[in-house]
Write a protein that holds these residues in place. Sequence first.
Motif, mmCIF file in Angstrom:
data_model
loop_
_atom_site.group_PDB
_atom_site.id
_atom_site.type_symbol
_atom_site.label_atom_id
_atom_site.label_comp_id
_atom_site.label_asym_id
_atom_site.label_seq_id
_atom_site.Cartn_x
_atom_site.Cartn_y
_atom_site.Cartn_z
ATOM 1 N N SER A 169 1.111 -1.319 0.148
ATOM 2 C CA SER A 169 -0.355 0.257 -0.536
ATOM 3 C C SER A 169 0.678 1.454 -0.126
ATOM 4 C CB SER A 169 -0.997 -0.185 1.149
ATOM 5 O OG SER A 169 0.111 -0.206 2.160
ATOM 6 N N HIS A 170 2.435 1.136 -0.099
ATOM 7 C CA HIS A 170 2.939 2.304 0.057
ATOM 8 C C HIS A 170 3.518 2.398 -1.235
ATOM 9 C CE1 HIS A 170 3.699 1.875 4.407
ATOM 10 N NE2 HIS A 170 2.452 2.416 4.458
ATOM 11 N N TRP A 171 4.102 3.638 -1.700
ATOM 12 C CA TRP A 171 4.662 3.884 -3.109
ATOM 13 C C TRP A 171 4.289 3.709 -3.725
ATOM 14 C CZ3 TRP A 171 7.679 3.110 1.730
ATOM 15 C CH2 TRP A 171 8.482 4.845 1.443
ATOM 16 N N THR A 172 2.925 3.368 -4.614
ATOM 17 C CA THR A 172 1.782 2.954 -5.193
ATOM 18 C C THR A 172 1.413 3.037 -6.816
ATOM 19 O OG1 THR A 172 -0.141 3.797 -4.403
ATOM 20 C CG2 THR A 172 0.690 1.133 -3.733
ATOM 21 N N GLN A 173 1.872 4.503 -7.012
ATOM 22 C CA GLN A 173 1.637 5.031 -7.942
ATOM 23 C C GLN A 173 2.889 6.104 -8.715
ATOM 24 O OE1 GLN A 173 -1.960 6.138 -8.628
ATOM 25 N NE2 GLN A 173 -1.681 4.420 -6.735
ATOM 26 N N HIS A 174 3.230 4.473 -9.845
ATOM 27 C CA HIS A 174 4.178 4.580 -10.294
ATOM 28 C C HIS A 174 5.674 4.983 -9.380
ATOM 29 C CE1 HIS A 174 2.618 3.743 -13.811
ATOM 30 N NE2 HIS A 174 1.334 4.716 -12.834
ATOM 31 N N GLN A 175 6.059 4.883 -8.455
ATOM 32 C CA GLN A 175 6.949 5.626 -7.350
ATOM 33 C C GLN A 175 7.443 4.264 -7.262
ATOM 34 O OE1 GLN A 175 2.843 6.741 -5.026
ATOM 35 N NE2 GLN A 175 4.629 8.073 -4.441
ATOM 36 N N ARG A 176 8.144 3.674 -8.003
ATOM 37 C CA ARG A 176 9.395 2.208 -7.045
ATOM 38 C C ARG A 176 10.015 2.509 -8.468
ATOM 39 N NH1 ARG A 176 6.310 -2.488 -3.801
ATOM 40 N NH2 ARG A 176 5.624 -1.201 -2.159
ATOM 41 N N HIS A 177 10.818 2.081 -7.922
ATOM 42 C CA HIS A 177 12.161 1.272 -9.082
ATOM 43 C C HIS A 177 13.018 0.573 -7.711
ATOM 44 C CE1 HIS A 177 12.584 4.641 -11.293
ATOM 45 N NE2 HIS A 177 13.174 5.378 -9.912
ATOM 46 N N LYS A 178 13.332 -0.504 -7.995
ATOM 47 C CA LYS A 178 14.025 -1.697 -7.678
ATOM 48 C C LYS A 178 15.244 -2.183 -8.598
ATOM 49 C CE LYS A 178 12.741 -6.492 -5.999
ATOM 50 N NZ LYS A 178 11.506 -7.622 -6.220
ATOM 51 N N GLN A 179 16.131 -2.633 -7.616
ATOM 52 C CA GLN A 179 17.303 -2.792 -7.280
ATOM 53 C C GLN A 179 17.128 -4.707 -7.209
ATOM 54 O OE1 GLN A 179 20.818 -2.649 -4.900
ATOM 55 N NE2 GLN A 179 22.078 -0.881 -7.015
ATOM 56 N N TYR A 180 17.489 -5.833 -7.794
ATOM 57 C CA TYR A 180 16.623 -7.012 -7.679
ATOM 58 C C TYR A 180 18.430 -7.577 -8.414
ATOM 59 C CZ TYR A 180 16.948 -7.315 -13.421
ATOM 60 O OH TYR A 180 17.554 -6.973 -14.391
ATOM 61 N N ARG A 181 19.123 -7.377 -8.173
ATOM 62 C CA ARG A 181 20.507 -7.932 -8.470
ATOM 63 C C ARG A 181 21.550 -7.431 -8.166
ATOM 64 N NH1 ARG A 181 23.237 -11.759 -13.591
ATOM 65 N NH2 ARG A 181 25.193 -12.516 -12.604
ATOM 66 N N GLY A 182 22.430 -7.903 -7.164
ATOM 67 C CA GLY A 182 23.600 -6.946 -7.499
ATOM 68 C C GLY A 182 25.096 -6.793 -8.445
ATOM 69 N N GLY A 183 26.280 -6.378 -7.664
ATOM 70 C CA GLY A 183 27.707 -5.989 -8.764
ATOM 71 C C GLY A 183 27.678 -7.584 -9.407
ATOM 72 N N HIS A 184 27.486 -7.128 -10.819
ATOM 73 C CA HIS A 184 28.158 -8.654 -11.233
ATOM 74 C C HIS A 184 28.578 -7.990 -13.021
ATOM 75 C CE1 HIS A 184 23.869 -7.889 -12.671
ATOM 76 N NE2 HIS A 184 24.064 -7.994 -13.686
ATOM 77 N N ASN A 185 29.572 -8.671 -13.317
ATOM 78 C CA ASN A 185 30.240 -8.237 -14.626
ATOM 79 C C ASN A 185 29.200 -8.569 -16.116
ATOM 80 O OD1 ASN A 185 31.967 -7.196 -13.760
ATOM 81 N ND2 ASN A 185 33.360 -8.838 -14.057
ATOM 82 N N GLU A 186 28.692 -7.777 -16.951
ATOM 83 C CA GLU A 186 27.667 -7.951 -18.183
ATOM 84 C C GLU A 186 29.186 -7.386 -19.523
ATOM 85 O OE1 GLU A 186 24.051 -6.570 -18.317
ATOM 86 O OE2 GLU A 186 23.269 -7.155 -16.483
ATOM 87 N N THR A 187 28.481 -7.910 -20.379
ATOM 88 C CA THR A 187 28.917 -7.385 -22.094
ATOM 89 C C THR A 187 27.381 -7.687 -23.361
ATOM 90 O OG1 THR A 187 31.160 -8.885 -21.463
ATOM 91 C CG2 THR A 187 30.708 -8.417 -23.457
ATOM 92 N N TRP A 188 27.867 -6.855 -23.625
ATOM 93 C CA TRP A 188 27.472 -5.658 -24.655
ATOM 94 C C TRP A 188 27.698 -5.662 -25.377
ATOM 95 C CZ3 TRP A 188 21.846 -7.968 -24.389
ATOM 96 C CH2 TRP A 188 21.811 -8.497 -23.351
ATOM 97 N N ASN A 189 27.678 -6.192 -26.703
ATOM 98 C CA ASN A 189 28.426 -5.482 -27.731
ATOM 99 C C ASN A 189 29.699 -5.288 -27.412
ATOM 100 O OD1 ASN A 189 25.802 -5.143 -29.721
ATOM 101 N ND2 ASN A 189 25.298 -3.562 -27.880
ATOM 102 N N GLY A 190 30.741 -6.109 -27.391
ATOM 103 C CA GLY A 190 31.828 -6.180 -26.680
ATOM 104 C C GLY A 190 32.361 -4.798 -25.677
ATOM 105 N N VAL A 191 31.357 -4.961 -24.755
ATOM 106 C CA VAL A 191 32.383 -3.484 -24.203
ATOM 107 C C VAL A 191 31.299 -4.928 -22.586
ATOM 108 C CG1 VAL A 191 31.942 -1.280 -22.654
ATOM 109 C CG2 VAL A 191 31.648 -1.960 -25.177
ATOM 110 N N THR A 192 32.067 -4.917 -21.707
ATOM 111 C CA THR A 192 31.920 -5.390 -20.538
ATOM 112 C C THR A 192 32.338 -4.250 -19.191
ATOM 113 O OG1 THR A 192 32.789 -6.890 -20.669
ATOM 114 C CG2 THR A 192 32.573 -7.068 -18.042
ATOM 115 N N ILE A 193 31.071 -4.236 -18.459
ATOM 116 C CA ILE A 193 31.264 -3.484 -17.319
ATOM 117 C C ILE A 193 30.305 -4.133 -16.131
ATOM 118 C CG2 ILE A 193 30.224 -0.603 -16.312
ATOM 119 C CD1 ILE A 193 29.752 -0.197 -19.267
ATOM 120 N N ASN A 194 30.678 -3.093 -14.810
ATOM 121 C CA ASN A 194 30.322 -4.749 -13.325
ATOM 122 C C ASN A 194 29.107 -3.379 -13.020
ATOM 123 O OD1 ASN A 194 29.929 -4.787 -10.267
ATOM 124 N ND2 ASN A 194 31.169 -6.465 -11.016
#
Length: 273
Positions: free
Chosen positions: A225-250
Amino acid sequence: MKAKLISVVAAAVLAFAGAVAAAGPANAAPQREQLVGQGVDSCAAPSLSQMSAFWNNTPYSAWGVYIGGIDRGCSQPNLTKAWVASVTNQGWHLMPLWVGPQNPCASGFDHFSTNTTTAYSQGKAEAVKAWNAMSALGMATNSPVTYDLEAPGSSTTTCINATKAFVRGWVAQLHVAPAQTAGVYTSTCSGFIDQFTTSPAPDFITGADWDGVLSTSSMSCVSTSHWTQHQRHKQYRGGHNETWNGVTINVDSDCSNGPTLALAPFSGNSACL
């Protein structure tokens, strides 16, 4: 995985309930816009070429950027007014974060006071600093900004009360005209984010809940019932490396149903609702 169909030069802005919206004109100041979609955050703002690599044919539409604060962990050689203009014109939604003094029970940081009156004043002072930083980066006066509160292993009642007072000061000052949109990031459980509902409450929250579930409506220890009106972001996974189009960033992985800094609204991933 979606390919983004955003034209910086000449695409009409579609209704928020619709599909992809256009980025705005090149000379527009990025401001508060709505996002439903996936994103990431990184300690340092990537270069423009790295941002392009994570944009083209990826799931991502948003990037969390640490704009300042005494406890910011990385230098930001790429983060300039020109960088903000370039990436928002590409279509990116930004999530500005401020990392000032922390909960007195959190070790390894600078701290705000355990005295609630002093903590409230310190929260207001940090809001002024964040506003100045946003202004210098060319962000519009209604832009959203999130206070990053790193959660301690445990908090005493004294630390909890001080943190709640600090957050009230942060929000109250950001609501002074020209009003900003005030957010808070912390762990959904150990950061007791659901206790920040006392007026003035944050306009939105970013909850760290590393359960791997993209939905922003699913946050441990946060009332539905809190922050229900388009008022949320969620960090659903912590630090990890991802690579897209040859570029890797943590990066950390984020899902949004809330305010961001951009040139147009965007609705790209209903799973994030």
